[in-house]
Scaffold this motif. Structure first.
Motif, PDB file in Angstrom:
ATOM      1  N   ILE A 112       0.304  -1.479   0.094  1.00  0.00           N
ATOM      2  CA  ILE A 112      -0.060   0.363   0.592  1.00  0.00           C
ATOM      3  C   ILE A 112       0.834   0.937   0.375  1.00  0.00           C
ATOM      4  N   CYS A 113       2.305   1.282   1.179  1.00  0.00           N
ATOM      5  CA  CYS A 113       2.752   2.498   0.910  1.00  0.00           C
ATOM      6  C   CYS A 113       3.849   2.352  -0.229  1.00  0.00           C
ATOM      7  N   LYS A 114       4.003   1.606  -1.317  1.00  0.00           N
ATOM      8  CA  LYS A 114       4.890   1.677  -2.719  1.00  0.00           C
ATOM      9  C   LYS A 114       3.235   2.198  -3.978  1.00  0.00           C
ATOM     10  N   LEU A 115       1.927   2.309  -3.035  1.00  0.00           N
ATOM     11  CA  LEU A 115       1.335   2.392  -4.014  1.00  0.00           C
ATOM     12  C   LEU A 115       0.921   3.084  -3.910  1.00  0.00           C
ATOM     13  N   LEU A 116       0.881   4.342  -2.669  1.00  0.00           N
ATOM     14  CA  LEU A 116       0.862   5.539  -2.473  1.00  0.00           C
ATOM     15  C   LEU A 116       1.788   6.778  -3.329  1.00  0.00           C
ATOM     16  N   ASN A 117       3.284   6.207  -2.877  1.00  0.00           N
ATOM     17  CA  ASN A 117       4.163   6.786  -3.376  1.00  0.00           C
ATOM     18  C   ASN A 117       4.128   6.383  -4.893  1.00  0.00           C
ATOM     19  N   HIS A 118       4.206   5.786  -5.274  1.00  0.00           N
ATOM     20  CA  HIS A 118       4.570   5.606  -7.015  1.00  0.00           C
ATOM     21  C   HIS A 118       2.506   6.642  -8.030  1.00  0.00           C
ATOM     22  N   TYR A 119       2.118   6.005  -6.968  1.00  0.00           N
ATOM     23  CA  TYR A 119       0.757   6.951  -7.371  1.00  0.00           C
ATOM     24  C   TYR A 119       1.731   8.835  -7.679  1.00  0.00           C
ATOM     25  N   HIS A 120       1.707   9.053  -6.510  1.00  0.00           N
ATOM     26  CA  HIS A 120       2.289   9.663  -6.059  1.00  0.00           C
ATOM     27  C   HIS A 120       2.761  11.302  -7.232  1.00  0.00           C
ATOM     28  N   GLU A 121       3.711   9.988  -7.702  1.00  0.00           N
ATOM     29  CA  GLU A 121       4.655  10.281  -8.248  1.00  0.00           C
ATOM     30  C   GLU A 121       4.635  10.176 -10.047  1.00  0.00           C
ATOM     31  N   ASP A 122       3.299   9.367 -10.412  1.00  0.00           N
ATOM     32  CA  ASP A 122       3.432   8.988 -11.526  1.00  0.00           C
ATOM     33  C   ASP A 122       2.571  10.004 -12.164  1.00  0.00           C
ATOM     34  N   VAL A 123       0.811   9.201 -11.835  1.00  0.00           N
ATOM     35  CA  VAL A 123      -0.233  10.075 -11.959  1.00  0.00           C
ATOM     36  C   VAL A 123      -0.376  11.400 -11.556  1.00  0.00           C
ATOM     37  N   THR A 124       0.407  11.922 -10.913  1.00  0.00           N
ATOM     38  CA  THR A 124       0.039  13.520 -10.456  1.00  0.00           C
ATOM     39  C   THR A 124       0.918  14.207 -11.174  1.00  0.00           C
ATOM     40  N   THR A 125       2.086  14.064 -11.866  1.00  0.00           N
ATOM     41  CA  THR A 125       2.882  14.185 -12.781  1.00  0.00           C
ATOM     42  C   THR A 125       2.963  13.937 -14.301  1.00  0.00           C
ATOM     43  N   LYS A 126       3.144  12.784 -14.747  1.00  0.00           N
ATOM     44  CA  LYS A 126       2.810  12.067 -15.867  1.00  0.00           C
ATOM     45  C   LYS A 126       2.452  12.483 -17.012  1.00  0.00           C
ATOM     46  N   PHE A 127       0.598  12.413 -16.069  1.00  0.00           N
ATOM     47  CA  PHE A 127      -0.878  12.348 -17.322  1.00  0.00           C
ATOM     48  C   PHE A 127      -1.485  13.750 -17.405  1.00  0.00           C
TER      49      PHE A 127
END
Length: 564
Positions: free
Chosen positions: A410-425
């Motif tokens: 779950i912590c990795k999901l939150l981290n990757h989501y923050h890094e990828d979803v909020t900046t790459k899309f």
């Protein structure tokens, strides 16, 4: 041996109308054209699956008896439809060669008719079956007097019969100083000799080659023929391909393919849509590039294909104690796509639990309480879910996304989501929320810490119904117990369900348990909850489902406010 009743077998083979046994459809080939698939109906498919498994075991016994052990490190010449074999292992045999010669067999499965299948099991020295047994095997396997492409047992039977072709071709290649492999109907020969062996192929013009006399004789004697339109010689100074992969320096996906996929993914991230680029035959039979509105399933397949090849090369270099080639960029692109597909643009609200067992609990609870929660399930019989659950079924996908279950996942999901979803899309905003359901216990402290790091706000204490993290991402903790006691999802079952015995054992939530007296969460989920969902009282789960509804309503309110 197939574990079916004689009555079922005879009804399937002799009583059931033949037209109802298969469904015919076409799928596009990678390099243009279509392939006809004959998909067997459910009961016949079950028979064919069991026959396939039985024959695979026979094949392993035969190879072992002759000292031919085939595994990840020791591969044979036939690479199609076999354990430890793939298009990658097929291509690797031909890496860094001066010449690579490809020929295709015409109508490979269709060339193996009922008589050949029956005759093989009658006469082959490793089988020599009773005539009635050989007949029944052929009746299970064949349709319209041939092996159908789409049957689970066609691949293993084609490999058994194709072995009679492989043996003389291996000898031919060895005598000529060449390497030979076969992937289904695709035959490949390669060599580093100055001149290509004329027994295998001869040059008829500057760029035209045809099979040599010895190769022609062996193929014809084995009951096959060539697809002349797919005969080609490939030289070291040009791109050499074997079963769709380049083999000049290593087994790899072509740069053109990777570039095309990257462009389609980039377009999806920016606009939410993309054009699917593919090859097909025009009315004159020429291969042309075509375009259509793309589907995410197509990109998933293409990215998975690239990743499989990268993972094969990584493991190969690791086994040989070499530094892996840098494929981090392609892996990162695949991860971002998976996050886009699963979390940024889901087609329904998606619930991410801490593991597989929690998925089972919550699905059963929603279906049981469907009449009270029309936003989560249609109150049909059986109820149809209106939410999706993240599946922890694919190990490779879990590894790439980091969503592997538990607090760490779950912590990795939150981290990757923050890094990828909020900046790459840059695509239009998501239509549905991602709802991460967690146990509100000591383990949640790490998750709350991760949330504080992302939101730059005070660390949550677990008292709120839900926590909005960023974008469409929410975390829902299980409701606290009396006197603000920690809870886990199992606490919401009634005492009778938790006390259900299985084979004289009692349920334990502990990771380490005495298996002689206790059973764990997996058995509880599948053998207690799923099997008895119709009689279990899920009333206490309303506290969790109410929070899920609040998240869905909150996200819709945020979307409405943003639009206005």
């Amino acid at each position: 041996m197939l574990d079916v009743k004689p009555g079922m077998l005879s009804f399937q083979l002799y009583k059931k109308p033949k037209p109802s046994l298969y469904r015919k459809f076409e799928i596009p080939k990678r390099h243009g054209g279509t392939r006809e698939i004959l998909a067997p109906e459910r009961n016949l498919k079950l028979l064919q699956h069991r026959l396939s498994k039985l024959l695979q075991e026979c094949l392993w016994e035969i190879n072992a008896a002759h000292g031919h052990v085939e595994d990840e490190k020791h591969q044979g010449v036939s690479h199609g439809f076999k354990r430890y074999h793939s298009i990658m292992t097929n291509g690797r045999a031909h890496v860094t060669r001066r010449y690579v010669f490809n020929v295709d067999l015409h109508d490979f499965f269709g060339s193996i008719n009922f008589g050949r299948v029956r005759g093989f099991f009658l006469k082959d020295k490793n089988f020599k079956l009773h005539a009635d047994v050989a007949t029944v095997i052929a009746q299970i396997a064949c349709h319209e007097n041939k092996l159908p492409q789409g049957s689970p047992c066609s691949p293993v039977i084609s490999n058994l019969i194709g072995h009679s072709l492989d043996i003389p071709l291996v000898r031919l290649a060895a005598t000529a100083g060449a390497t030979y492999t076969r992937y289904a109907d695709d035959l490949t020969f390669s060599t580093n000799k100055q001149r290509f062996p004329s027994s295998i192929a001869v040059q008829t013009s500057e760029h035209e080659w045809e099979p040599g006399d010895d190769l022609k004789r062996i193929v014809a004697r084995s009951g096959f023929s060539f697809n002349d339109g797919k005969t080609r010689m490939q030289y070291r100074d040009s791109r050499q391909e074997v079963t769709g992969l380049t083999v000049n320096r290593k087994v790899n996906v072509t740069a053109t393919y990777r570039s095309t996929v990257r462009a389609m993914v980039d377009r999806l991230f920016k606009t939410g849509e993309f054009e699917f680029v593919y090859k097909k035959h025009d009315e004159n039979g020429e291969v042309i590039v075509a375009r259509s509105t793309g589907k995410r399933e197509q990109l998933l397949g293409m990215l998975s294909y690239i990743d499989q090849v990268d993972e094969y090369n990584r493991k190969l270099r690791e086994d040989n104690r070499l530094e892996p080639n840098d494929a981090n960029g392609r892996t990162a692109l695949f991860r971002r796509f998976l996050y886009f597909d699963s979390f940024f643009a889901p087609n329904a609200p998606i619930i991410v639990c801490e593991g597989k067992t929690d998925n089972v609990y919550l699905k059963c609870a929603i279906k049981s309480l469907a009449s009270s929660y029309p936003q989560l399930a249609a109150p049909t019989k059986p109820p149809k879910l209106k939410v999706r659950f993240f599946r922890y079924s694919d190990r490779r996908t879990s590894k790439i996304t980091g969503v592997s279950g538990g607090v760490g996942g779950i912590c990795k999901l939150l981290n990757h989501y923050h890094e990828d979803v909020t900046t790459k899309f840059r695509a239009p905003e998501p239509k549905h929320p991602v709802i991460v359901l967690i146990d509100n216990d000591m383990g949640a402290d790490d998750i709350y810490g991760k949330i504080a790091g992302i939101t730059k706000k005070k660390k949550p204490a677990g008292f709120a119904d839900f926590i909005h993290v960023t974008g469409n991402l929410y975390v829902v903790p299980t409701p606290l117990g009396p006197r603000k006691a920690h809870t886990s999802i199992e606490d919401f079952f009634d005492a009778t369900t938790l006390a259900t015995p299985l084979n004289g054992k009692v349920f334990s939530r502990e990771k380490k348990l005495d298996t002689s007296t206790h059973y764990g969460k997996a058995a509880f989920a599948l053998n207690v909850v799923a099997k008895n969902a119709g009689t279990i009282d899920f009333a206490r789960f309303k506290g969790i489902l109410d929070r899920v509804i609040k998240v869905i309503d909150d996200y819709e309110a945020k979307r409405t406010a943003a639009r206005t």
